[in-house]
Design an enzyme around this catalytic site. Structure first.
Site, short mmCIF file in Angstrom:
data_model
loop_
_atom_site.label_atom_id
_atom_site.label_comp_id
_atom_site.label_asym_id
_atom_site.label_seq_id
_atom_site.Cartn_x
_atom_site.Cartn_y
_atom_site.Cartn_z
N LEU A 397 2.55 -5.91 0.01
CA LEU A 397 2.44 -5.61 1.43
C LEU A 397 3.79 -5.30 2.07
CD1 LEU A 397 -0.12 -8.37 2.48
CD2 LEU A 397 -0.57 -5.96 2.08
N ARG A 398 4.84 -5.20 1.27
CA ARG A 398 6.15 -4.91 1.85
C ARG A 398 6.15 -3.54 2.53
NH1 ARG A 398 8.72 -7.25 -3.02
NH2 ARG A 398 9.37 -9.36 -2.49
N GLY A 399 5.45 -2.58 1.96
CA GLY A 399 5.41 -1.26 2.57
C GLY A 399 4.82 -1.28 3.96
#
Length: 459
Positions: A397-399
């Protein structure tokens, strides 16, 4: 004043470590001499060092009595004069007193002199072109939680020059005076261990000042001890305390850590950066002592893709990825060459010519940092951002998180309090292109894939 042979220690360099080593068995070398003073009754060991050692002199009566005489190392039976700070051994005690500690005024004068004599930096406002790289750097200064920038491009495209020119635009932050970790007096998460302990004990009198955000260069040949820090054996022996000598990660806390040619960095240093970037803390295990300190920094790296790829684990730690290409327009290339020649000929005059533009950028960044918390992004836009990430098969979920943060920072930079679709379209290729899975048979650029999917979802 008579000279008496004391202990065999190193004669070339004298320090508390060497003196302490003389008290332990196994010291071998030429003798050091002690000057005895009849008036004070003490013998003072003097040498060119900010420390001094004080030993009690043996009286003539003790020489004639049954008291055992002074014996060489390993059979030391005398008592060394104690003080407030000391390290107890089974056969004696010694103390080291700092007699030449610099004052705060001296430290400030040294810093001012270093600033005046440092190498002149090319102004950020004078960088021609490379808008994508400059935008990514500015957004990370506005919101450090974006996670840094990875800049990849051809040789001689101004990557290092642009990153180092960012120093003049960095805003001021509040730090605790004399703290090597740039501790925030208001945020416990970025406090050094000593400052945190004082705050927990209820100390409200911490000396606070403002300082520029620091930029630390990590050289490729740095050792792990220089990067992480090490235990100061000298203080451990002389004062009996866990003395930590901070490294580059401590200096970069709340600042910027820049790694030029990051794709050529040794694997053991890459592992250190991965650990610190993931946890925000650096832990040093040396000589049976464990010390942890905050290491929250903006990680900026640059490199040439022809020299090798970056490890996927480290690449994922960069919040944004900027691609830099060689300028093809002949007129623009001539302008860049002329500006560089002007700077090399007279750096001071060149910097003064861009002073107003630099001031304007500084004010714009400062205003954006203060208004960042008020910027809002609609729920529908957040859903579409996550849909783009999902359909591109972005791992984790970093993007999603970085795209939301970067879009807010861009809106704050433009002076708005809400995110638009244009803001997302501007930053989403830089936030996602390095997170896509690599297909060796794919000929299209990953940034174009992100743009295609963005227009497909947002249309």
């Amino acid at each position: 004043m008579p000279l008496l042979p004391l202990l065999p220690v190193m004669a070339s360099t004298f320090s508390p470590t060497s003196a302490a080593r003389a008290l332990l068995p196994g010291s071998t070398s030429r003798p050091l001499f002690l000057a005895a003073s009849a008036s004070s009754g003490n013998r003072h060991l003097t040498f060119p060092s900010p420390y001094s050692l004080c030993f009690p002199a043996r009286s003539s009566a003790s020489a004639e009595s049954n008291t055992p005489p002074y014996r060489p190392p390993g059979t030391l039976a005398g008592r060394i004069q104690p003080s407030r700070k000391g390290l107890d051994f089974r056969r004696g005690r010694f103390t080291v007193c700092n007699v030449a500690a610099p004052t705060a005024a001296e430290q400030e004068a040294t810093a001012s002199a270093a600033k005046e004599t440092q190498r002149p930096v090319y102004p950020f406002a004078a960088i021609v072109g490379q808008d994508e790289m400059k935008l990514c750097l500015l957004l990370n200064v506005i919101d450090p939680k974006i996670g840094g920038v990875m800049i990849m491009g051809d040789r001689g495209t101004g990557k290092s020059t642009t990153v180092r020119s960012l120093v003049d635009l960095l805003p001021d932050i509040r730090v605790v005076v004399g703290d090597p970790f740039n501790s925030d007096p208001d945020d416990p998460e970025v406090m050094g261990p000593e400052v945190r302990q004082r705050v927990l004990q209820g100390d409200t009198g911490l000396p606070v000042t403002t300082a520029k955000i620091t930029m630390v260069d990590l050289p490729l040949g740095a050792t792990e001890d220089r990067v992480c820090g090490t235990i100061d054996i000298e203080k451990a022996l002389t004062e009996g305390v866990k003395a930590f000598e901070p490294g580059l990660l401590a200096k970069a806390n709340r600042g910027i850590l820049y790694v030029d040619e990051v794709n050529l960095l040794d694997d053991h240093l890459v592992d250190v950066l991965l650990d610190s970037a993931a946890s925000g803390w650096n832990t040093v295990e040396r000589e049976g002592i464990s010390i942890s300190h905050p290491a929250r920094f903006i990680l900026i790296g640059s490199g040439n893709p022809e020299e090798g790829e970056l490890r996927p684990q480290l690449l994922d730690r960069f919040g944004m990825h900027a691609q830099v290409g060689t300028v093809r327009d002949a007129e623009l290339r001539v302008k860049i060459v002329e500006e560089r020649a002007r700077f090399d000929r007279d750096p001071k005059t060149f910097r003064e010519s861009y002073h107003d533009e630099q001031e304007k950028l500084q004010q714009q960044i400062s205003s954006a940092r203060s208004n960042l918390g008020a910027v809002q992004i609609d729920h529908d836009l957040r859903v579409k951002i996550s849909k783009v990430c999902s359909e591109l098969n972005v791992d984790g979920l970093r993007g999603d998180i970085v795209t939301n943060r970067a879009a807010k920072a861009l809106a704050a930079l433009k002076g708005r309090d809400s995110v638009t679709v244009e803001d997302i379209a501007t930053v989403i290729p830089n936030c996602l292109r390095h997170r896509l899975r690599k297909d060796p048979l794919e000929s299209i650029d990953s940034g174009l894939l992100v743009i295609e999917k963005f227009y497909e979802v947002f249309s």
